[in-house]
Design an enzyme around this catalytic site. Structure first.
Site, PDB file in Angstrom:
ATOM      1  CG  HIS A  13      -2.891 -43.750 -27.927  1.00 34.76           C
ATOM      2  ND1 HIS A  13      -4.148 -43.227 -28.148  1.00 34.76           N
ATOM      3  CD2 HIS A  13      -3.100 -44.944 -27.326  1.00 34.76           C
ATOM      4  CE1 HIS A  13      -5.059 -44.079 -27.703  1.00 34.76           C
ATOM      5  NE2 HIS A  13      -4.436 -45.140 -27.204  1.00 34.76           N
ATOM      6  CG  HIS A  15      -3.340 -48.744 -23.797  1.00 35.15           C
ATOM      7  ND1 HIS A  15      -4.499 -48.355 -23.167  1.00 35.15           N
ATOM      8  CD2 HIS A  15      -3.500 -48.410 -25.105  1.00 35.15           C
ATOM      9  CE1 HIS A  15      -5.328 -47.816 -24.045  1.00 35.15           C
ATOM     10  NE2 HIS A  15      -4.746 -47.837 -25.230  1.00 35.15           N
ATOM     11  CE  LYS A  98      -8.726 -42.034 -25.707  1.00 35.08           C
ATOM     12  NZ  LYS A  98      -7.781 -43.065 -26.041  1.00 35.08           N
ATOM     13  CG  HIS A 135     -11.705 -44.725 -28.709  1.00 31.43           C
ATOM     14  ND1 HIS A 135     -10.780 -45.754 -28.601  1.00 31.43           N
ATOM     15  CD2 HIS A 135     -12.686 -45.196 -29.520  1.00 31.43           C
ATOM     16  CE1 HIS A 135     -11.203 -46.792 -29.312  1.00 31.43           C
ATOM     17  NE2 HIS A 135     -12.354 -46.477 -29.876  1.00 31.43           N
ATOM     18  CG  HIS A 173      -6.592 -45.083 -31.825  1.00 38.36           C
ATOM     19  ND1 HIS A 173      -7.868 -44.640 -32.054  1.00 38.36           N
ATOM     20  CD2 HIS A 173      -6.550 -45.430 -30.516  1.00 38.36           C
ATOM     21  CE1 HIS A 173      -8.559 -44.710 -30.935  1.00 38.36           C
ATOM     22  NE2 HIS A 173      -7.794 -45.181 -29.987  1.00 38.36           N
ATOM     23  CG  ASP A 246      -4.071 -47.884 -29.244  1.00 33.71           C
ATOM     24  OD1 ASP A 246      -4.086 -47.915 -27.996  1.00 33.71           O
ATOM     25  OD2 ASP A 246      -5.050 -48.194 -29.946  1.00 33.71           O
TER      26      ASP A 246
END
Ligand code: DOR
Ligand code: ZN
Length: 345
Positions: A13, A15, A98, A135, A173, A246
């Site tokens: 995970h 970004h 996602k 999420h 997460h 994350d």
């Protein structure tokens, strides 16, 4: 133990952003990790297979010569075309989809409001074996932010999983004992990622002694009992729990301001910090599986052939406080304790 030879790890995970931020921060992950699941919450979001392919090219261009494979995801919207998802997955462009509940976090405005509208996508994904990254927070204004994950499990996630028993789901997460218990209670087809920072901080870390914007992320860190539950899951050897950092860079001006953006940037020091955390927990022998085996196994990927070597020294490792990027400086996660491990090869 002073030397640790690990399977080259994966980050399930991550970004990476776009443009100057991508160029500035992507090497921080590619240095230690072989692969990462790349989040699609760009502005505008990555919603089609063609957009994912183009984004993958931009990531590759930001990492010339790097031995790093970005595993792309599609951002699920109420207009997502099931056939496009399946085709992009079959073509090897997209690894997962996602799900952001609309309004849950950074750039989630195009996410899902009415979960019934995405049922055909879930059906197609279950059939084609495309995993769903979730999420897991409700956005209902009346639900307290510290309860949003637990309420999501009962009111959204469990109903989806009952309706689509063949869908493979990764709860991203996780931040609560409730989520750990839910994952453990599932028969099959449910895994969870755990971040580096949620193994270390609790809500006091954010709020006591002055507010710490660089510890603010979503889902927000919870009480200490929840952090302990996450740590126990991470070191347990239970293959359903694996690393997804994350790591979510925001330039300092977006963190140190009136309305602080959510995200902790851990790419730079994740592996040494995790080694310290696992060592303190007496579980250094479990680090390899958590970072290099369980996630790959869950996703049905081969484990990486390469290695990552860490060494422990008596002198604490000095990490940069910030990474300078063309989009501004990004503050590196401070675990709040000395880290004696460093990556040496
Ligand atoms: O803290 C977070 N930051 N949580 C998310 O879900 C999104 C991420 C981001 O994109 O900055
Ligand atoms: Zn994220």
């Amino acid at each position: 133990m002073t030397r640790l030879v690990l399977t080259r790890p994966d980050d399930f995970h991550l970004h990476l952003r776009d443009g100057a931020m991508l160029t500035g921060i992507a090497p921080e992950t590619a240095r230690d990790f072989a692969r990462a699941i790349i989040m699609p919450n760009l502005v505008p979001p990555v919603v089609t297979g063609a957009q994912a392919a183009a984004y993958r090219e931009r990531i590759a261009a930001a990492l010339p010569g790097a031995d790093f494979t970005p595993l792309m995801t599609l951002y699920l919207t109420e207009d997502t075309d099931p056939a496009d998802v399946v085709a992009a997955h079959r073509a090897g462009i997209v690894t997962a989809v996602k799900l952001y509940p609309a309004g849950a976090t950074t750039n989630s405005a195009s996410g899902v409001r009415d979960f019934d509208r995405v049922r055909p996508v879930f059906e197609a994904m279950a059939e084609a074996g495309v995993p769903l990254c979730v999420h897991g927070e409700v956005t209902t204004p009346e639900v307290d932010i510290f309860d949003r994950e637990a309420v999501f499990i009962d009111t959204v996630l469990d109903p989806i999983r009952r309706t689509h028993p063949g869908l493979r789901v990764i709860m991203e997460h996780v931040t609560t004992a409730d989520a750990v218990d839910y994952v453990k209670s599932a028969d099959a087809g449910l895994g969870a990622t755990i971040t580096t920072h949620h193994l270390i901080i609790n809500r006091n870390s954010i709020l006591v002694g002055g507010m710490k914007p660089h510890y603010y992320c979503l889902p927000v860190a919870k009480r200490e009992i929840h952090r302990v539950a996450l740590l126990e899951a991470a070191i347990s050897g239970d293959a359903r729990f694996f690393l997804g950092t994350d790591s979510a860079p925001h330039s300092d001006d977006k963190k140190e301001c009136d309305c602080c953006a959510a995200g902790c940037f851990t790419a730079t020091n994740t592996m040494p910090v995790l080694a310290e955390v696992f060592e303190r927990a007496g579980a250094l022998d479990r680090l390899d599986a958590f970072c290099g085996h369980f996630g790959a196994d869950f996703y049905g990927l081969a484990r990486n052939p390469g290695t990552l070597v860490l060494e422990r020294r008596d002198t604490p490792t000095a990490f940069p406080a910030k990474i300078e990027t063309g989009a501004g400086p990004v503050t590196v996660f401070n675990p709040g304790f000395p880290v004696h491990w460093r990556v040496v090869a």
